[in-house]
Write a protein that holds these residues in place. Sequence first.
Motif, short mmCIF file in Angstrom:
data_model
loop_
_atom_site.label_atom_id
_atom_site.label_comp_id
_atom_site.label_asym_id
_atom_site.label_seq_id
_atom_site.Cartn_x
_atom_site.Cartn_y
_atom_site.Cartn_z
N ARG A 34 0.83 -1.23 -0.11
CA ARG A 34 0.10 0.01 0.22
C ARG A 34 0.82 1.21 -0.01
N VAL A 35 1.91 1.07 0.96
CA VAL A 35 2.96 2.47 0.89
C VAL A 35 3.49 2.57 -0.57
N LYS A 36 3.63 1.72 -1.33
CA LYS A 36 4.24 1.73 -2.67
C LYS A 36 3.17 2.27 -3.76
N ALA A 37 1.76 1.72 -3.39
CA ALA A 37 0.76 2.64 -4.35
C ALA A 37 0.65 4.11 -3.93
N LEU A 38 0.81 4.37 -2.69
CA LEU A 38 0.69 5.65 -2.34
C LEU A 38 2.01 6.56 -2.77
N TYR A 39 2.94 6.05 -2.79
CA TYR A 39 4.27 6.77 -3.06
C TYR A 39 5.35 5.84 -4.02
N ALA A 40 4.64 5.95 -5.26
CA ALA A 40 5.28 5.00 -6.32
C ALA A 40 6.84 5.54 -6.64
N ASP A 41 7.18 6.68 -6.57
CA ASP A 41 8.47 7.07 -6.97
C ASP A 41 9.69 6.49 -6.06
N ARG A 42 10.31 5.67 -6.71
CA ARG A 42 11.34 4.74 -5.85
C ARG A 42 12.64 5.73 -5.52
N HIS A 43 12.32 6.93 -6.29
CA HIS A 43 13.70 7.87 -6.02
C HIS A 43 13.46 8.45 -4.23
N GLN A 44 12.41 8.06 -3.93
CA GLN A 44 11.92 8.90 -2.58
C GLN A 44 12.76 8.08 -1.53
N HIS A 45 12.97 8.88 -0.54
CA HIS A 45 13.75 8.62 0.79
C HIS A 45 12.75 8.12 1.96
N ASP B 68 12.96 -3.29 -2.60
CA ASP B 68 12.29 -2.96 -3.89
C ASP B 68 12.97 -1.61 -4.45
N GLY B 69 13.87 -1.47 -3.97
CA GLY B 69 14.86 0.00 -4.59
C GLY B 69 14.43 1.14 -3.96
N TYR B 70 13.73 1.24 -2.78
CA TYR B 70 13.44 2.58 -2.14
C TYR B 70 14.76 2.87 -1.46
#
Length: 522
Positions: free
Chosen positions: A51-62, A86-88
Amino acid sequence: MTASTVLTRIQSLQQIVVTAAQMRQIEERIFAAGLPVEALMEKAAGLIARRVKALYADRHQHLGVLVGPGHNGGDALVVARELHLDGYTVSLYCPFSNLKDLTAQQYRYCQSLGIPFVEQVDALKDCDVLIDGLFGFGLQRSLSGDIETVVNQINQWSQPVVSIDLPSGLHTDTGAALGTAVCATHTLCLGLWKQGLLQDQALDYAGSIELIDFGVPLTDVWAVLGKPPSVRRITPEQAIAHLPLARPAATHKYKMGHVLLICGSRRYAGGALLTALGARASGVGMLSIAAPKALKATLTAQLPEALVWGCDESETGAIAQLPDGLDLSVYHAIACGPGLTMDAHAVIQQVLSQKQALVLDADGLNFLAQQGTIPTLQTRQAPTVITPHLGEFKRLFPDLADPMPCRIMAAQAAAAASGAVVLLKGARVAIADPEGTVWINPQSTAALARGGSGDVLTGLLGGLLAQTIAAPSPSHSILDSVLAGAWWHAQAGILAMQERTLLGVDAFTLSQYLLPALIREI
């Protein structure tokens, strides 16, 4: 499991509300049946990570993750691990030295993966998103010392915060902050709805709330809560199912309910009109209004379909008495109170003695409080619905309202004491019946904090009750109509707010959004 069984289960989960003690008992049954705690943690945290990945899909986020000492902290560590893999970019902050065994295992594994742990919470200040896994359900003690400082510090930052299960520091049952609490943007509630998240006190902390279903077996829920449980959450499907949207093709107006509204005064002329607009929207077959003679022309012009009884007035412009030709026994339901003023006390007393279903609001409630006659509602031979806001509730039930740590329990006790269905208004309306069942309406808007909004609700409820009584059904009770009406009223406010902003929803406007809101939902 069939598709219909799955749907039934999902719909049931959306209604079920639990306290901390009940959730603990349900989990103990799950673990006793053989599911390892580790497996449940992996499943629940995996769903949160998704769900967090759905909410904040940009994997460049910290992402910054706050880790507590218990299993809520363990969930947070699993979430951190999955997001890292997953790359975060993930940073962990754990201000505790003593961790539960399972949480300590997850801690060590995160270390082995090279996920960095920071020593000070300030190091998370520049993160794009924070994940709050400090404390879960069942917290009793107030946050203090360094943890209180940490929570207050992150509350001053601007980035979004996702809380796991509940915002840390929130009481699971009352929704009150235990000293302080995390102000979340999103709360991902695990397994079953926690009672505190559905109370007014939680609104400043919980943000947008959604349920993460990790597969709680309904057999375990019923074993702990009973079937049906005593505290439930109103869902759109349930509300719509109990609205009078279907009618026999050969029916006529006399079979679709006749409601009488007793409301208004020269001082509060709008109370009569707003109540009538709410009743009109309900679809009731016949609408009658008893109001001061001075208001008759206005009401007739605004509601030409209504039968308006002009009543003799007191010197102050209140209804002095009902007309001799007005036979109260012919109505399926009566709604009484908005705009009457206390000078109409004789009329209120007369209405209370009738055998018709009654919705009592505003000055009808003030009369009961002044006379101290709440117990007399127990002797009424027809259903009574009372709709107090918090101030009226305190006057009606002073022993229950001061203090009032839990609106749900207060409404429940008030219904038992009065024998009435109690609709306690607020941001999260609580509706209780005398048998001990409480329903919570989980959605509303601050746009409804306007004079006259409650008058619209009174009329709407009166019209729905009249239809329920005129065409009774074994599957549709008075309580069902009240639940549906409360939900419908809130949805109208939400739609009006979305189109007109919080400032643009006066009570008249609200009444005009009742049908558009219903059309949107069905």
